[in-house]
Design an enzyme around this catalytic site. Structure first.
Site, PDB file in Angstrom:
ATOM      1  N   HIS A  49      20.631  -3.580  77.449  1.00 24.64           N
ATOM      2  CA  HIS A  49      21.734  -3.082  76.614  1.00 24.64           C
ATOM      3  C   HIS A  49      23.011  -2.822  77.438  1.00 24.64           C
ATOM      4  CE1 HIS A  49      24.117  -0.518  74.014  1.00 24.64           C
ATOM      5  NE2 HIS A  49      23.891   0.535  74.781  1.00 24.64           N
ATOM      6  N   HIS A  73      26.778   3.554  81.423  1.00 22.81           N
ATOM      7  CA  HIS A  73      27.263   4.465  80.381  1.00 22.81           C
ATOM      8  C   HIS A  73      26.183   5.363  79.792  1.00 22.81           C
ATOM      9  CE1 HIS A  73      25.897   1.353  77.475  1.00 22.81           C
ATOM     10  NE2 HIS A  73      25.839   2.351  76.626  1.00 22.81           N
ATOM     11  N   GLU A  77      23.374  10.599  80.076  1.00 21.50           N
ATOM     12  CA  GLU A  77      22.757  11.128  78.864  1.00 21.50           C
ATOM     13  C   GLU A  77      21.251  10.901  78.856  1.00 21.50           C
ATOM     14  OE1 GLU A  77      24.360  12.911  76.878  1.00 21.50           O
ATOM     15  OE2 GLU A  77      23.061  13.098  75.126  1.00 21.50           O
ATOM     16  N   ASP A  78      20.804   9.747  79.313  1.00 22.12           N
ATOM     17  CA  ASP A  78      19.391   9.384  79.141  1.00 22.12           C
ATOM     18  C   ASP A  78      18.549   9.468  80.408  1.00 22.12           C
ATOM     19  OD1 ASP A  78      20.152   8.858  76.585  1.00 22.12           O
ATOM     20  OD2 ASP A  78      20.186   6.668  76.805  1.00 22.12           O
ATOM     21  N   ASP A 141      29.822  -0.667  73.275  1.00 27.91           N
ATOM     22  CA  ASP A 141      28.491  -0.091  73.130  1.00 27.91           C
ATOM     23  C   ASP A 141      28.039  -0.178  71.672  1.00 27.91           C
ATOM     24  OD1 ASP A 141      26.179   1.527  73.682  1.00 27.91           O
ATOM     25  OD2 ASP A 141      27.305   3.308  73.026  1.00 27.91           O
ATOM     26  N   ASP A 262      39.928 -19.973  48.568  1.00 25.12           N
ATOM     27  CA  ASP A 262      40.237 -20.143  49.992  1.00 25.12           C
ATOM     28  C   ASP A 262      39.245 -19.378  50.857  1.00 25.12           C
ATOM     29  OD1 ASP A 262      41.299 -17.834  49.003  1.00 25.12           O
ATOM     30  OD2 ASP A 262      42.986 -17.763  50.393  1.00 25.12           O
TER      31      ASP A 262
HETATM   32 MN    MN Z   1      24.660   2.654  74.834  1.00 25.26          MN
END
Ligand code: MN
Length: 714
Positions: A49, A73, A77-78, A141, A262
């Protein structure tokens, strides 16, 4: 994985030959190790990712720090990676960018905002993106997350993410001009939110494509011919419009799919601006135009910087087509918006966009479709950095001025919440009500039924709403006190005048004083704004005349005739001095009192605990001993016929003598008057006959008095 790192390196190298390959490699390894063992919903290694996000940004030719930020990124956080680590390994810039993206991601974890809040939410994201690159990473993201959204098992979660994408992120991408991300986001979100409609439109498009598979290449070639015949070098790119854009048009024009003719759009790239107009001319010379479709965004670019000529024609084989003409430079801006302004070779000029100025840059590239509200909107944009955006526990977003506190938040939610707030939990932690709020804080206001706003809150609140709310409450509370005092005063005055006090009777006359509530009348009396005697008079108009006497300063001393009314007496043999009741403290019978002599006014009687007495503490000669005196023997009325010499001051002299002798004039009736004398009947209240004779004797001795007799009638 190694291949992926290599691909990424070459992609960047293609537009930035000076790229620091070693730094990129270290970031790649760092990210891969940090996410080691983690999986995506698709079952793939998680690190794919960040790699995909990094590629989206490299395709937009962004600088290396932005690409590295994409790779890292999600690590804070993870993966429990600290910002300090990132800073020491990759520099302050990367650490700040990752921090910014992490903050935005935390906002994304809030409960989804409703549509009404979408605009606020977009502002929050803009306000929090101190560097536009943060927003670009976030958009990339989200773009990749949307591409892979089908792997999320829960339909509810897919719907939530898609709605958020359509309402928040796609408009943000549009606002900063990153059109290709905007369209990706819109189409992917549309497929989730309106899957049936998306399917229907897609099937129809597929049918049309099959039916005329060669139409798009055929028209492209023909258009290219037309333009090149005019001597202009060009390249033509044709495509089907997206399901989402067709759906939008169906909605906007209220037409069905069958009526939409169109569905093809062609882009003609020519070398120069002049070529754009010349190419347009030759196209218009070849095909009938569709009314109302021509737009010149070259002479008047959209606010997000977009430039192109748009036109609609009935093209080859009667196909209605849309054509955009632009230069390669215009195309770059049309696709990448703010990112297209990036000068990766010249960090200084890029910094100009990244730092403080970027909001202003954004103001300059706002979508012109904002229309009439645009000016206002631009003004608001400038204000974003003066605002702070916080969430209620339900996920509602509340915008407040920077520096606002929990109390401001409480009042912003509802005035009742402000009035009852007694504590706050910010991001789950108990904090003080004076705490300044930060962007993205989740605020839970704790209330209690017996809580009251404190007057000192006024010193730290930032919003007018909170301030006026606090004042209102504090005043209301003071009014309760004043109304208690006022009621007590009124009761005493009634007692003083020998009238029974019934609040129900008083209530009947509050409208006379323009009040709706009895307590308001009491409070005004308590505050000293309304004289209690006025209320008494309204209920007992017969008392009005004696009140008027009191107003002239002759006051209650000697207000004989009213049985049971207490009076005042000056101890030590003084008599005839006017006695006034002090208005500051309203002494009432039975209370300890003291008199203050004032030249020209007589004696003013204060309560012994009156604060104003301190004004006279260094003038003991003015202090007089006074006492309440209950009604003695009933006074009697005497009538005297009096003749005075007609000179200035004679009547005043008589009045003074009578006062000094403790008598009280209740009526004067003039009977005769000539150049030398005037005659009148004088009604006097006296204690008894002896008192009357004393007064008559003193009068007789005065030079002004010619004669004084007892009238026959009395
Ligand atoms: Mn992400």
């Amino acid at each position: 994985m190694i291949e992926a790192a290599d691909d990424l390196y070459h992609k960047i190298k293609a537009y930035n030959t000076a790229v620091d390959g070693d730094k990129l490699c270290r970031a790649f390894d760092f990210g891969r190790q940090a996410h080691d063992g983690q999986m995506r919903a698709s079952g793939e290694p998680y690190f794919l990712h960040p790699i995909a996000v990094a590629n989206i940004l490299a395709d937009m030719r962004l600088d290396l720090d932005t690409v590295i930020t994409a790779l890292l990124h999600d690590t804070v956080e993870d993966c429990d990676v600290t910002l300090e680590t990132l800073q020491s390994q990759f520099g302050a810039s990367v650490a700040q960018l990752v921090d910014g993206v992490t903050k935005l991601s935390r906002i994304g974890m809030q409960p989804s905002p409703n549509s009404m809040q979408a605009e606020n939410f977009r502002k929050l994201l803009l306000a929090m993106s101190e560097d536009v690159r943060v927003l670009l990473v976030k958009l990339a993201d989200r773009t990749h997350n949307m591409r892979t959204i089908s792997f999320i098992p829960k339909d509810e979660k897919r719907q939530r993410i898609a709605r958020e994408t359509l309402e928040i992120y796609a408009p943000l991408a549009e606002r900063i001009g990153v059109t290709h991300l905007q369209h990706d986001l819109e189409n992917d979100a549309f497929a989730v939110l309106h899957s049936e409609m998306n399917q229907t439109i897609s099937n129809r498009l597929e049918f049309l494509v099959q039916q005329s598979e060669i139409v798009i290449p055929m028209i492209s070639v023909e258009l290219q011919d037309v333009v090149e015949q005019a001597g202009i070098e060009c390249s033509v790119n044709g495509r089907l419009k997206t399901a989402y854009s067709i759906w939008r048009k169906m909605q906007r024009k209220k037409v069905t799919m069958d009526q939409l003719s169109d569905i093809m759009a062609f882009r003609v790239l020519v070398p120069t601006k002049d070529d754009c107009y010349r190419a347009l001319g030759s196209i218009h010379a070849h095909y009938p135009t569709v009314m109302g479709r021509f737009k010149d965004y070259i002479s008047t670019p959209k606010r997000n910087g977009y430039q192109s000529l748009h036109t609609g024609v009935i093209g080859p084989e009667n196909h209605k087509i849309e054509i955009q003409l632009r230069t390669p430079e215009m195309h770059e801006i049309a696709e990448n918006g703010v990112a297209a302004h990036w000068d990766y070779k010249n960090p200084e000029s890029s910094k100009r966009i990244t730092k403080v100025k970027w909001i202003q840059e954004l103001v300059g590239i706002l979508d012109e479709e904002a229309g009439a509200d645009e000016f206002l909107e631009n003004t608001k944009m400038d204000l974003y950095h003066d605002q702070v955006f916080c969430f209620t526990p339900r996920g509602d977003l509340i915008a407040l001025p920077k520096g606002a506190t929990a109390v401001d938040f409480a009042y912003a939610v509802h005035s009742k919440v402000g009035e009852k707030c007694c504590g706050v939990r910010i991001n789950g932690k108990n904090r003080q009500l004076a705490t300044e709020l930060e962007n993205g804080d989740q605020i839970e206001i704790i209330t209690a039924t017996n809580a009251r706003p404190r007057p000192e809150w006024e010193s730290f609140v930032k919003t007018g709403r909170a301030r006026s709310g606090i004042r209102r409450s504090v005043r209301a509370e003071r009014m309760v006190e004043f109304s208690l005092i006022g009621k007590t005063i009124l009761q005493k005055v009634f007692r003083e005048y020998g009238k029974p006090f019934r609040s129900r009777s008083v209530e009947k006359i509050i409208s006379v004083f323009n009040f709706h509530k009895l307590d308001d009348l009491y409070a005004h009396i308590g505050e000293g704004r309304i004289e209690p005697e006025l209320v008494l008079e309204k209920l007992h108009p017969d008392l009005a005349s004696s009140r008027k006497l009191a107003k002239t300063g002759n006051v209650r001393n000697g207000r004989g005739g009213d049985a049971g009314v207490p009076m005042l007496r000056i101890k030590g043999g003084y008599s005839g001095i006017a006695i006034n009741i002090a208005r500051c403290c309203h002494p009432l019978p039975g209370e300890p009192i003291v008199g203050i002599f004032t030249t020209g006014k007589g004696v003013t009687v204060h309560r012994k605990d009156c604060g104003n007495l301190s004004n006279f503490s260094d003038a003991p000669e003015l202090w007089m001993d006074v006492a309440w005196e209950h009604e003695g023997p009933r006074r009697v009325l005497a009538r005297l016929n009096t003749v005075l010499s007609n000179e200035p001051g004679s009547l005043a002299a008589v009045a003074t003598i009578i006062g000094q002798q403790g008598g009280n004039i209740s009526n004067i009736h003039l009977t005769d008057r000539n150049a030398d004398f005037f005659s009148f009947e004088l009604d006097l209240e006296v204690k008894d006959v002896e008192h009357m004779h004393t007064i008559m004797a003193v009068l007789q001795a005065n030079n002004f008095v010619e004669r004084v007799d007892r009238a026959q009638s009395s």
